[in-house]
Design a protein around this motif. Structure first.
Motif, PDB file in Angstrom:
ATOM      1  N   VAL A   1     116.696  23.452  36.643  1.00 45.97           N
ATOM      2  CA  VAL A   1     117.899  23.500  35.797  1.00 45.97           C
ATOM      3  C   VAL A   1     119.014  22.670  36.435  1.00 45.97           C
ATOM      4  O   VAL A   1     119.445  22.940  37.550  1.00 45.97           O
ATOM      5  N   ALA A   2     119.466  21.636  35.717  1.00 40.74           N
ATOM      6  CA  ALA A   2     120.490  20.723  36.247  1.00 40.74           C
ATOM      7  C   ALA A   2     121.890  21.082  35.768  1.00 40.74           C
ATOM      8  O   ALA A   2     122.884  20.664  36.348  1.00 40.74           O
ATOM      9  N   ALA A   3     121.982  21.860  34.666  1.00 41.78           N
ATOM     10  CA  ALA A   3     123.291  22.272  34.138  1.00 41.78           C
ATOM     11  C   ALA A   3     123.125  23.519  33.278  1.00 41.78           C
ATOM     12  O   ALA A   3     122.090  23.702  32.636  1.00 41.78           O
ATOM     13  N   THR A   4     124.153  24.360  33.301  1.00 42.76           N
ATOM     14  CA  THR A   4     124.143  25.567  32.463  1.00 42.76           C
ATOM     15  C   THR A   4     125.463  25.660  31.697  1.00 42.76           C
ATOM     16  O   THR A   4     126.458  25.029  32.071  1.00 42.76           O
ATOM     17  N   THR A   5     125.440  26.452  30.625  1.00 42.96           N
ATOM     18  CA  THR A   5     126.672  26.771  29.913  1.00 42.96           C
ATOM     19  C   THR A   5     126.566  28.213  29.430  1.00 42.96           C
ATOM     20  O   THR A   5     125.489  28.815  29.492  1.00 42.96           O
ATOM     21  N   GLU A   6     127.677  28.761  28.974  1.00 43.55           N
ATOM     22  CA  GLU A   6     127.690  30.132  28.458  1.00 43.55           C
ATOM     23  C   GLU A   6     128.071  30.107  26.983  1.00 43.55           C
ATOM     24  O   GLU A   6     129.043  29.465  26.603  1.00 43.55           O
ATOM     25  N   TYR A   7     127.271  30.790  26.175  1.00 47.52           N
ATOM     26  CA  TYR A   7     127.648  30.976  24.769  1.00 47.52           C
ATOM     27  C   TYR A   7     127.030  32.302  24.325  1.00 47.52           C
ATOM     28  O   TYR A   7     125.950  32.340  23.722  1.00 47.52           O
ATOM     29  N   GLY A   8     127.682  33.389  24.726  1.00 51.52           N
ATOM     30  CA  GLY A   8     127.134  34.717  24.472  1.00 51.52           C
ATOM     31  C   GLY A   8     125.987  35.064  25.404  1.00 51.52           C
ATOM     32  O   GLY A   8     125.614  36.209  25.575  1.00 51.52           O
TER      33      GLY A   8
END
Length: 201
Positions: free
Chosen positions: A158-165
């Motif tokens: 995993v090179a990037a993460t984000t949050e959306y719920g």
């Protein structure tokens, strides 16, 4: 030469335009020889998982994609292109993905007043040694349009993460395989830098 795989999915032209803007020569093709002899290959996509896999198999592209990966040609999946690279998706129960990487695609859960599809700009948390995000600020903003998200089995890719719920694996890198859930071709200067990093590999 960069081959953009044509399997009748959307957003192909905008990817080509972004690459041309960067001064890169790109070809939209489903020809086996053109794809496996390219310097880089991109699998874009907008649409549904099961339909896309059906088209990929109909055009005989599954074997071609596996050949690209085995030949160590840098390969980038965008949006649906990322989802197709994994094993399965809630969007197409029983339909096998390309299985290039271990993981599954899940539906974004309903949470409070969050709208689904997730549509718009979100910042991503980038892994320090990422090749795709080289030279970018720590939490750049990128453009998303999706109702399903990746849960990779291996956190190391995993090179990037984000949050959306929920925590979303927004980009992956492993050897010559790269993918992002967001649209770099619609993500302004940040997206162009990501594409530039990919073509510079």
């Amino acid at each position: 030469m960069i081959a953009i795989i044509d399997y009748d999915a959307g957003n192909i032209k905008s990817v080509e335009k972004a690459l041309n803007y960067l001064g890169e020569e790109a070809i939209i093709t489903r020809d086996h020889d053109e794809i496996v002899n390219s310097d880089k290959v991109i699998l874009p996509g907008v649409g549904a998982f099961a339909d896309a896999m059906e088209k990929i198999r109909h055009y005989g592209l599954e074997e071609t994609i596996h050949e690209v990966v085995e030949k160590n040609i840098p390969f980038l999946g965008i949006c649906l292109g990322l989802q197709l690279m994994f094993e399965s998706s809630d969007e197409g129960p029983g339909v096998k993905g390309l299985g290039l990487l271990p993981g599954k695609i899940l539906r974004i859960p309903k949470s409070g007043d969050l709208k689904i599809p997730h549509m718009g700009w979100n910042n991503i948390k980038v892994k320090e040694d990422s090749r795709l995000f080289k030279g970018l600020p720590e939490n750049p903003y990128v453009y998303f349009v999706h109702s399903y998200y990746l849960q990779a089995d291996d956190e190391d890719i995993v090179a990037a993460t984000t949050e959306y719920g929920v925590k979303i694996h927004a980009a992956v890198e492993k050897d010559n395989i790269f993918a992002c859930q967001f649209h770099p071709e619609k993500s302004s200067t940040v997206g162009l830098q990501i594409l530039k990093n990919f073509v510079s590999l």
